[in-house]
Design a protein around this motif. Structure first.
Motif, PDB file in Angstrom:
ATOM      1  N   ALA A  58       0.832  -1.199   0.000  1.00  0.00           N
ATOM      2  CA  ALA A  58       0.000   0.000   0.000  1.00  0.00           C
ATOM      3  C   ALA A  58       0.866   1.248   0.000  1.00  0.00           C
ATOM      4  O   ALA A  58       1.908   1.306   0.656  1.00  0.00           O
ATOM      5  CB  ALA A  58      -0.917   0.014   1.223  1.00  0.00           C
ATOM      6  N   LEU A  59       0.441   2.244  -0.739  1.00  0.00           N
ATOM      7  CA  LEU A  59       1.163   3.506  -0.830  1.00  0.00           C
ATOM      8  C   LEU A  59       0.837   4.370   0.378  1.00  0.00           C
ATOM      9  O   LEU A  59      -0.327   4.548   0.740  1.00  0.00           O
ATOM     10  CB  LEU A  59       0.774   4.237  -2.113  1.00  0.00           C
ATOM     11  CG  LEU A  59       1.524   5.531  -2.428  1.00  0.00           C
ATOM     12  CD1 LEU A  59       3.012   5.260  -2.615  1.00  0.00           C
ATOM     13  CD2 LEU A  59       0.941   6.181  -3.675  1.00  0.00           C
ATOM     14  N   SER A  94      -1.990  -1.812  -3.777  1.00  0.00           N
ATOM     15  CA  SER A  94      -3.304  -1.925  -3.165  1.00  0.00           C
ATOM     16  C   SER A  94      -4.140  -0.672  -3.450  1.00  0.00           C
ATOM     17  O   SER A  94      -3.605   0.421  -3.674  1.00  0.00           O
ATOM     18  CB  SER A  94      -3.148  -2.095  -1.657  1.00  0.00           C
ATOM     19  OG  SER A  94      -4.392  -2.005  -1.002  1.00  0.00           O
ATOM     20  N   ARG A  95      -5.437  -0.831  -3.412  1.00  0.00           N
ATOM     21  CA  ARG A  95      -6.327   0.330  -3.518  1.00  0.00           C
ATOM     22  C   ARG A  95      -6.470   1.047  -2.181  1.00  0.00           C
ATOM     23  O   ARG A  95      -6.990   2.162  -2.126  1.00  0.00           O
ATOM     24  CB  ARG A  95      -7.702  -0.116  -4.026  1.00  0.00           C
ATOM     25  CG  ARG A  95      -7.663  -0.659  -5.455  1.00  0.00           C
ATOM     26  CD  ARG A  95      -9.050  -1.048  -5.935  1.00  0.00           C
ATOM     27  NE  ARG A  95      -9.014  -1.552  -7.314  1.00  0.00           N
ATOM     28  CZ  ARG A  95     -10.083  -1.972  -7.968  1.00  0.00           C
ATOM     29  NH1 ARG A  95     -11.278  -1.964  -7.382  1.00  0.00           N
ATOM     30  NH2 ARG A  95      -9.957  -2.410  -9.209  1.00  0.00           N
ATOM     31  N   ARG A  96      -6.015   0.393  -1.099  1.00  0.00           N
ATOM     32  CA  ARG A  96      -6.088   1.013   0.218  1.00  0.00           C
ATOM     33  C   ARG A  96      -4.858   1.894   0.457  1.00  0.00           C
ATOM     34  O   ARG A  96      -3.781   1.626  -0.071  1.00  0.00           O
ATOM     35  CB  ARG A  96      -6.127  -0.051   1.325  1.00  0.00           C
ATOM     36  CG  ARG A  96      -7.314  -0.964   1.268  1.00  0.00           C
ATOM     37  CD  ARG A  96      -7.476  -1.737   2.561  1.00  0.00           C
ATOM     38  NE  ARG A  96      -6.508  -2.829   2.727  1.00  0.00           N
ATOM     39  CZ  ARG A  96      -6.559  -3.740   3.701  1.00  0.00           C
ATOM     40  NH1 ARG A  96      -7.528  -3.652   4.625  1.00  0.00           N
ATOM     41  NH2 ARG A  96      -5.665  -4.707   3.782  1.00  0.00           N
ATOM     42  N   SER A  97      -5.038   2.917   1.254  1.00  0.00           N
ATOM     43  CA  SER A  97      -3.886   3.687   1.701  1.00  0.00           C
ATOM     44  C   SER A  97      -3.137   2.876   2.748  1.00  0.00           C
ATOM     45  O   SER A  97      -3.673   1.932   3.345  1.00  0.00           O
ATOM     46  CB  SER A  97      -4.334   5.017   2.314  1.00  0.00           C
ATOM     47  OG  SER A  97      -5.005   4.784   3.547  1.00  0.00           O
ATOM     48  N   ALA A  98      -1.887   3.260   2.995  1.00  0.00           N
ATOM     49  CA  ALA A  98      -1.099   2.552   4.006  1.00  0.00           C
ATOM     50  C   ALA A  98      -1.742   2.680   5.383  1.00  0.00           C
ATOM     51  O   ALA A  98      -1.803   1.699   6.143  1.00  0.00           O
ATOM     52  CB  ALA A  98       0.324   3.107   4.026  1.00  0.00           C
ATOM     53  N   ALA A  99      -2.232   3.862   5.724  1.00  0.00           N
ATOM     54  CA  ALA A  99      -2.857   4.042   7.035  1.00  0.00           C
ATOM     55  C   ALA A  99      -4.096   3.168   7.173  1.00  0.00           C
ATOM     56  O   ALA A  99      -4.324   2.535   8.210  1.00  0.00           O
ATOM     57  CB  ALA A  99      -3.210   5.508   7.254  1.00  0.00           C
ATOM     58  N   ARG A 100      -4.895   3.115   6.118  1.00  0.00           N
ATOM     59  CA  ARG A 100      -6.097   2.274   6.152  1.00  0.00           C
ATOM     60  C   ARG A 100      -5.725   0.800   6.253  1.00  0.00           C
ATOM     61  O   ARG A 100      -6.376   0.024   6.959  1.00  0.00           O
ATOM     62  CB  ARG A 100      -6.933   2.544   4.899  1.00  0.00           C
ATOM     63  CG  ARG A 100      -8.217   1.749   4.808  1.00  0.00           C
ATOM     64  CD  ARG A 100      -9.167   2.011   5.954  1.00  0.00           C
ATOM     65  NE  ARG A 100      -9.618   3.395   6.010  1.00  0.00           N
ATOM     66  CZ  ARG A 100     -10.384   3.873   6.986  1.00  0.00           C
ATOM     67  NH1 ARG A 100     -10.748   3.075   7.995  1.00  0.00           N
ATOM     68  NH2 ARG A 100     -10.744   5.132   6.971  1.00  0.00           N
ATOM     69  N   LEU A 126      -0.711   8.441  11.134  1.00  0.00           N
ATOM     70  CA  LEU A 126      -2.019   8.629  10.493  1.00  0.00           C
ATOM     71  C   LEU A 126      -2.971   7.503  10.839  1.00  0.00           C
ATOM     72  O   LEU A 126      -4.182   7.727  11.022  1.00  0.00           O
ATOM     73  CB  LEU A 126      -1.824   8.731   8.971  1.00  0.00           C
ATOM     74  CG  LEU A 126      -1.072   9.969   8.486  1.00  0.00           C
ATOM     75  CD1 LEU A 126      -0.766   9.855   6.995  1.00  0.00           C
ATOM     76  CD2 LEU A 126      -1.871  11.244   8.767  1.00  0.00           C
ATOM     77  N   ALA A 127      -2.465   6.292  10.952  1.00  0.00           N
ATOM     78  CA  ALA A 127      -3.309   5.165  11.345  1.00  0.00           C
ATOM     79  C   ALA A 127      -3.824   5.338  12.770  1.00  0.00           C
ATOM     80  O   ALA A 127      -4.986   5.016  13.071  1.00  0.00           O
ATOM     81  CB  ALA A 127      -2.518   3.862  11.217  1.00  0.00           C
ATOM     82  N   LEU A 128      -2.985   5.850  13.647  1.00  0.00           N
ATOM     83  CA  LEU A 128      -3.407   6.080  15.032  1.00  0.00           C
ATOM     84  C   LEU A 128      -4.508   7.134  15.113  1.00  0.00           C
ATOM     85  O   LEU A 128      -5.378   7.070  15.993  1.00  0.00           O
ATOM     86  CB  LEU A 128      -2.209   6.508  15.874  1.00  0.00           C
ATOM     87  CG  LEU A 128      -1.254   5.377  16.270  1.00  0.00           C
ATOM     88  CD1 LEU A 128       0.102   5.938  16.661  1.00  0.00           C
ATOM     89  CD2 LEU A 128      -1.856   4.558  17.407  1.00  0.00           C
ATOM     90  N   ARG A 129      -4.492   8.083  14.195  1.00  0.00           N
ATOM     91  CA  ARG A 129      -5.578   9.072  14.179  1.00  0.00           C
ATOM     92  C   ARG A 129      -6.892   8.419  13.783  1.00  0.00           C
ATOM     93  O   ARG A 129      -7.965   8.841  14.239  1.00  0.00           O
ATOM     94  CB  ARG A 129      -5.231  10.201  13.216  1.00  0.00           C
ATOM     95  CG  ARG A 129      -4.046  11.046  13.657  1.00  0.00           C
ATOM     96  CD  ARG A 129      -3.728  12.143  12.651  1.00  0.00           C
ATOM     97  NE  ARG A 129      -2.570  12.960  13.042  1.00  0.00           N
ATOM     98  CZ  ARG A 129      -2.123  14.012  12.367  1.00  0.00           C
ATOM     99  NH1 ARG A 129      -2.759  14.394  11.246  1.00  0.00           N
ATOM    100  NH2 ARG A 129      -1.074  14.694  12.785  1.00  0.00           N
ATOM    101  N   LEU A 130      -6.812   7.399  12.915  1.00  0.00           N
ATOM    102  CA  LEU A 130      -8.019   6.677  12.511  1.00  0.00           C
ATOM    103  C   LEU A 130      -8.476   5.681  13.577  1.00  0.00           C
ATOM    104  O   LEU A 130      -9.671   5.441  13.726  1.00  0.00           O
ATOM    105  CB  LEU A 130      -7.762   5.927  11.199  1.00  0.00           C
ATOM    106  CG  LEU A 130      -7.475   6.759   9.954  1.00  0.00           C
ATOM    107  CD1 LEU A 130      -7.079   5.840   8.799  1.00  0.00           C
ATOM    108  CD2 LEU A 130      -8.693   7.593   9.580  1.00  0.00           C
ATOM    109  N   GLU A 131      -7.503   5.091  14.279  1.00  0.00           N
ATOM    110  CA  GLU A 131      -7.813   4.049  15.259  1.00  0.00           C
ATOM    111  C   GLU A 131      -6.926   4.218  16.492  1.00  0.00           C
ATOM    112  O   GLU A 131      -5.839   3.653  16.585  1.00  0.00           O
ATOM    113  CB  GLU A 131      -7.612   2.653  14.639  1.00  0.00           C
ATOM    114  CG  GLU A 131      -7.844   1.486  15.580  1.00  0.00           C
ATOM    115  CD  GLU A 131      -9.163   1.563  16.313  1.00  0.00           C
ATOM    116  OE1 GLU A 131      -9.202   2.232  17.385  1.00  0.00           O
ATOM    117  OE2 GLU A 131     -10.137   0.960  15.841  1.00  0.00           O
TER     118      GLU A 131
END
Length: 344
Positions: A58-59, A94-100, A126-131
């Motif tokens: 993932a990018l 991947s179609r997902r972002s790295a954070a996702r 960024l992932a921690l901001r989402l989760e």
């Protein structure tokens, strides 16, 4: 894996691919040694060379959280992999972002996933901001980054990965204050990773283990830019990548060697018993005029805050290299067995 591939990141990837106990469930491309898009290409290409099974790549974010991106082609080469010229990848991002990918992966497999970060921590922040629960959802996190009782490799006090995105690093360490003691991040800092010195003899042993004909894969007397003649593609690309790293370290009066920061972190992610750990509270300086991006460890509780990291304070470099050479050498030989005319 969250990587900025990278010469030593490449060896970390090979180490995990070569380890039967490892299942790589995703690779996040982070901007650092080179731009994120080039990192992604490097990861996809290595997977092709290694004939790896389908692994999501993932990018990640193109820029750090708060500052312009700084890359280091002088250290890792224009494409990030030294003199290695990997074939154009056939795989797709991947179609997902790295954070996702981070978030959805740990939600699907709570308590099972080990995160390995060998680049700047932008994607993880960024992932921690989402989760925000990610520190409790991960089984463990291993970070290559920081310098504590050791000079920096980017400024007098800064290690490269933290220097590129100090805001992200601070967000990560702050968030993991909420992690249980057995899930604190393991931090492989320069204090230890600069003792993990690869020399030409290690490359010779690796090639021999992979079944390549006897030869000297890299000599200090070779002209700069000499290319490998190894018939095994994995060995050849590794030799071409690492030679660039040897030359870089020599240019800065460190000797004809290469610090293998990231493969050591990968080995610790699989087997923490390779390292002696010491708990500490880690924070990142963001305001200092000459110390911005410095990692600071409170070893004795002076701040009155619970430890949020376990820092590697000792290891056996020889034992690590024995394991690296055996695993990657055997893997290269299995993936690309040489036919008789190639070894005559």
């Amino acid at each position: 894996m969250d990587v900025d591939t990278g010469i030593d990141d490449s060896l970390a990837l090979l180490y995990l691919l070569a380890s039967p106990e490892a299942e790589i469930v995703g690779i996040a491309a982070t901007a650092g040694n080179v731009a994120a898009a080039q990192v992604a290409v490097n990861n996809l290409a290595w997977l092709d060379v290694c004939r790896a099974p389908a692994i999501e790549v993932a990018l990640g974010a193109a820029e750090p959280l708060a500052v312009p991106l700084r890359t280091t082609e002088d250290t890792h080469g224009p494409q990030g992999i030294g003199y290695a010229e990997l074939p154009a990848p056939t795989r797709h991002l991947s179609r997902r972002s790295a954070a996702r990918m981070w978030v959805e992966t740990v939600r699907e497999r709570p308590g099972e996933v080990v995160g390995l970060c060998t680049g700047p921590l932008t994607n993880l922040a960024l992932a921690l901001r989402l989760e925000p629960e990610l520190p409790r959802l991960l089984r463990r996190l291993v970070i290559m980054g920081g310098a504590f009782n050791h000079p920096g490799n980017t400024t007098p006090t800064n290690e490269w990965n933290i220097h590129v995105d100090p805001e992200a690093a601070k967000e990560v360490f702050d968030a993991f204050a909420a992690a249980p003691a057995d899930r604190r991040p393991i931090v492989c800092a320069l204090d230890i990773t600069e003792t993990i010195e690869m020399h030409p003899e290690h490359l010779r042993r690796l090639a021999e283990r992979a079944g390549c004909p006897p030869r000297d894969p890299a000599r200090e007397s070779d002209p700069e830019g000499t290319r490998s003649s190894a018939p095994n593609p994995v060995v050849r690309h590794v030799e071409d990548a690492v030679r660039f790293y040897f030359e870089f370290h020599r240019r800065y009066d460190q000797g004809y060697l290469a610090h293998m920061h990231d493969p050591f972190a990968a080995a610790v992610a699989l087997d923490p018993s390779l390292a002696i750990l010491r708990p500490a509270t880690v924070d990142v300086e963001l305001a200092g005029t000459i110390t911005r991006a410095t990692t600071v460890a409170d070893w004795s509780g002076m701040w009155g805050r619970e430890p949020n990291a376990d820092i590697v304070v000792a290891t056996d470099p020889a034992a690590f290299f024995d394991r690296l050479i055996a695993r990657v050498g055997d893997f290269a030989r299995a993936v690309h067995p040489l036919v008789p005319q190639e070894i005559s």
